[in-house]
Write an enzyme that holds these catalytic residues in place. Structure first.
Site, short mmCIF file in Angstrom:
data_model
loop_
_atom_site.label_atom_id
_atom_site.label_comp_id
_atom_site.label_asym_id
_atom_site.label_seq_id
_atom_site.Cartn_x
_atom_site.Cartn_y
_atom_site.Cartn_z
N LYS A 13 0.84 -1.21 0.00
CA LYS A 13 0.00 0.00 0.00
C LYS A 13 0.88 1.26 0.00
O LYS A 13 0.67 2.17 -0.79
CB LYS A 13 -0.94 0.01 1.22
CG LYS A 13 -1.90 -1.18 1.26
CD LYS A 13 -2.83 -1.14 2.46
CE LYS A 13 -2.15 -1.27 3.80
NZ LYS A 13 -1.48 -2.59 4.02
N ARG A 90 -10.65 0.08 7.99
CA ARG A 90 -10.24 -1.32 8.15
C ARG A 90 -11.38 -2.17 8.67
O ARG A 90 -11.21 -3.36 8.88
CB ARG A 90 -9.11 -1.42 9.15
CG ARG A 90 -7.85 -0.81 8.62
CD ARG A 90 -6.63 -1.24 9.37
NE ARG A 90 -5.56 -0.38 8.95
CZ ARG A 90 -4.34 -0.76 8.72
NH1 ARG A 90 -3.99 -2.01 8.88
NH2 ARG A 90 -3.42 0.09 8.33
N ARG A 129 11.73 -5.64 5.21
CA ARG A 129 11.46 -4.20 5.03
C ARG A 129 12.35 -3.36 5.94
O ARG A 129 12.59 -3.69 7.10
CB ARG A 129 10.00 -3.89 5.35
CG ARG A 129 9.73 -2.37 5.36
CD ARG A 129 8.28 -2.01 5.31
NE ARG A 129 7.51 -2.54 6.41
CZ ARG A 129 6.19 -2.41 6.52
NH1 ARG A 129 5.51 -1.78 5.58
NH2 ARG A 129 5.54 -2.92 7.54
N ARG A 163 10.66 -1.87 11.48
CA ARG A 163 9.50 -1.51 12.31
C ARG A 163 9.28 -2.55 13.41
O ARG A 163 9.43 -3.75 13.16
CB ARG A 163 8.24 -1.42 11.42
CG ARG A 163 8.00 -0.03 10.88
CD ARG A 163 6.89 0.08 9.89
NE ARG A 163 5.65 -0.64 10.18
CZ ARG A 163 4.59 -0.60 9.41
NH1 ARG A 163 4.58 0.16 8.31
NH2 ARG A 163 3.50 -1.27 9.71
N ARG A 174 -1.49 -9.38 12.39
CA ARG A 174 -2.06 -8.39 11.45
C ARG A 174 -2.78 -9.09 10.30
O ARG A 174 -3.85 -8.66 9.86
CB ARG A 174 -0.94 -7.48 10.92
CG ARG A 174 -0.51 -6.43 11.94
CD ARG A 174 0.97 -6.10 11.84
NE ARG A 174 1.32 -5.37 10.65
CZ ARG A 174 2.58 -5.31 10.17
NH1 ARG A 174 3.57 -5.93 10.78
NH2 ARG A 174 2.83 -4.61 9.09
P1 AP5 Z 1 4.81 -1.59 1.95
O1 AP5 Z 1 4.48 -0.77 0.76
O2 AP5 Z 1 5.50 -0.93 3.09
O3 AP5 Z 1 3.52 -2.41 2.43
P2 AP5 Z 1 2.18 -1.92 3.12
O4 AP5 Z 1 1.03 -2.60 2.45
O5 AP5 Z 1 2.14 -0.44 3.21
O6 AP5 Z 1 2.39 -2.64 4.53
P3 AP5 Z 1 2.20 -2.12 6.01
O7 AP5 Z 1 2.91 -3.15 6.87
O8 AP5 Z 1 2.64 -0.71 6.18
O9 AP5 Z 1 0.67 -2.27 6.18
P4 AP5 Z 1 -0.10 -2.36 7.51
O10 AP5 Z 1 -1.51 -2.21 7.07
O11 AP5 Z 1 0.22 -3.57 8.32
O12 AP5 Z 1 0.52 -1.17 8.35
P5 AP5 Z 1 0.05 0.33 8.61
O13 AP5 Z 1 1.26 1.15 8.67
O14 AP5 Z 1 -1.06 0.74 7.74
O15 AP5 Z 1 5.72 -2.82 1.43
C1 AP5 Z 1 6.23 -3.79 2.34
C2 AP5 Z 1 7.63 -4.21 1.89
O16 AP5 Z 1 7.55 -4.91 0.65
C3 AP5 Z 1 8.61 -3.06 1.66
O17 AP5 Z 1 9.89 -3.46 2.05
C4 AP5 Z 1 8.56 -2.83 0.13
O18 AP5 Z 1 9.79 -2.32 -0.36
C5 AP5 Z 1 8.29 -4.23 -0.38
N1 AP5 Z 1 7.41 -4.26 -1.55
C6 AP5 Z 1 6.26 -3.55 -1.71
N2 AP5 Z 1 5.68 -3.88 -2.88
C7 AP5 Z 1 6.49 -4.82 -3.46
C8 AP5 Z 1 6.41 -5.54 -4.67
N3 AP5 Z 1 5.38 -5.37 -5.52
N4 AP5 Z 1 7.39 -6.43 -4.95
C9 AP5 Z 1 8.42 -6.63 -4.08
N5 AP5 Z 1 8.55 -5.96 -2.91
C10 AP5 Z 1 7.59 -5.06 -2.60
O19 AP5 Z 1 -0.57 0.18 10.09
C11 AP5 Z 1 0.28 -0.16 11.17
C12 AP5 Z 1 -0.53 -0.31 12.44
O20 AP5 Z 1 -1.18 0.94 12.76
C13 AP5 Z 1 -1.68 -1.33 12.39
O21 AP5 Z 1 -1.25 -2.66 12.63
C14 AP5 Z 1 -2.57 -0.80 13.52
O22 AP5 Z 1 -2.05 -1.10 14.80
C15 AP5 Z 1 -2.47 0.71 13.32
N6 AP5 Z 1 -3.48 1.22 12.36
C16 AP5 Z 1 -3.26 1.79 11.14
N7 AP5 Z 1 -4.42 2.12 10.55
C17 AP5 Z 1 -5.40 1.75 11.42
C18 AP5 Z 1 -6.82 1.83 11.37
N8 AP5 Z 1 -7.45 2.34 10.30
N9 AP5 Z 1 -7.51 1.36 12.42
C19 AP5 Z 1 -6.89 0.85 13.52
N10 AP5 Z 1 -5.54 0.74 13.63
C20 AP5 Z 1 -4.81 1.19 12.58
#
Ligand code: AP5
Length: 216
Positions: A13, A90, A129, A163, A174
């Site tokens: 994402k 979510r 990552r 992270r 997750r």
């Molecule tokens: P990356 O692009 O970083 O992946 P991502 O989908 O953004 O993954 P996240 O782990 O950030 O998602 P998440 O939903 O768990 O975390 P968030 O920060 O939203 O890519 C990942 C890796 O793969 C990188 O190294 C990249 O280089 C590589 N990559 C990407 N695409 C690739 C490809 N096509 N091919 C090869 N490699 C690739 O949320 C974190 C926490 O915050 C949650 O767990 C929760 O506690 C809280 N939170 C956030 N939003 C909410 C909400 N709405 N409600 C409640 N709690 C929330």
């Protein structure tokens, strides 16, 4: 254009959001980034949510929605006109809150993009990552390393870190939460004619080409 970007952890994402912002001029509103900024700044909210995030559990709807609302309103006041909602909603309650918020601000949702990816790929991606503590740029030790190990290409700082929620136990937590919550959102956006499913198992450029095909 206003777009919701959904997908499991590690679907890419954040990686795709950077490209979408560049191409479509949207402002990325990532609730994960907003929460991590609160943790980094040691705000009362940040202190409260730090351990919840590290464990992989969701932060309460109230906290996260308030943060999103404040940022959205401040961005509108500064003239932003088009938004990419990354990682929100979510669950159905957050989708209701987003609908209310958008309608009160007279913002219309154009698409809900869902990235789909296998659990095995998620574990590989998140295990490798690295994120820049200074500017937030994201790397992967195998799939997208920085030019110099440990140094951010973007801001030049030696600030790459793993992270705290990128350990196997939190990743599995997750993934389990995502699997439990996603179906009603998919049904909702599908019935509204907004859903676009995009396979995200391939490289970032192929995935982005698929997104562009959906968004036009
Ligand atoms: P990356 O692009 O970083 O992946 P991502 O989908 O953004 O993954 P996240 O782990 O950030 O998602 P998440 O939903 O768990 O975390 P968030 O920060 O939203 O890519 C990942 C890796 O793969 C990188 O190294 C990249 O280089 C590589 N990559 C990407 N695409 C690739 C490809 N096509 N091919 C090869 N490699 C690739 O949320 C974190 C926490 O915050 C949650 O767990 C929760 O506690 C809280 N939170 C956030 N939003 C909410 C909400 N709405 N409600 C409640 N709690 C929330």
């Amino acid at each position: 254009m206003n777009v919701v970007l959904m997908g499991p952890p590690g679907a890419g994402k954040g990686t795709q959001a950077v490209r979408m912002v560049e191409r479509y001029g949207m402002l990325q509103l990532s609730t994960g980034d907003l929460l991590r900024a609160a943790v980094k700044a040691r705000t009362p909210l940040g202190l409260e949510v730090e351990s919840i995030m590290a464990s992989g559990k969701l932060v309460s709807d109230g906290h996260v929605t308030r943060l999103l609302r404040e940022t959205l309103e401040a961005s509108l006041a500064k003239g932003a006109a088009s938004f990419l909602f990354d990682g929100y909603p979510r669950n159905p309650a957050q989708a209701d809150l987003l609908d209310d918020l958008l309608s009160s601000l007279k913002i219309h949702l154009d698409k809900a993009v869902r990235l789909t990816v296998s659990d095995g790929i998620v574990l590989l991606r998140l295990g490798g990552r690295r994120v820049c503590r200074e500017c937030g740029a994201t790397y992967h030790v195998r799939f997208g390393p920085p030019k110099r190990e440990g140094i951010c290409d973007k801001c030049g700082k030696a600030a790459l870190y793993q992270r705290p929620d990128d350990n196997e136990q939190s990743i599995r937590e997750r993934l389990a939460i995502y699997a439990k919550q996603i179906d009603p959102l998919v049904q909702r956006y599908s019935s509204q004619g907004l859903l676009a499913d995009v396979s995200a198992n391939d490289g970032p450029e192929e995935v982005f080409a698929r997104i562009v095909e959906c968004l036009g």
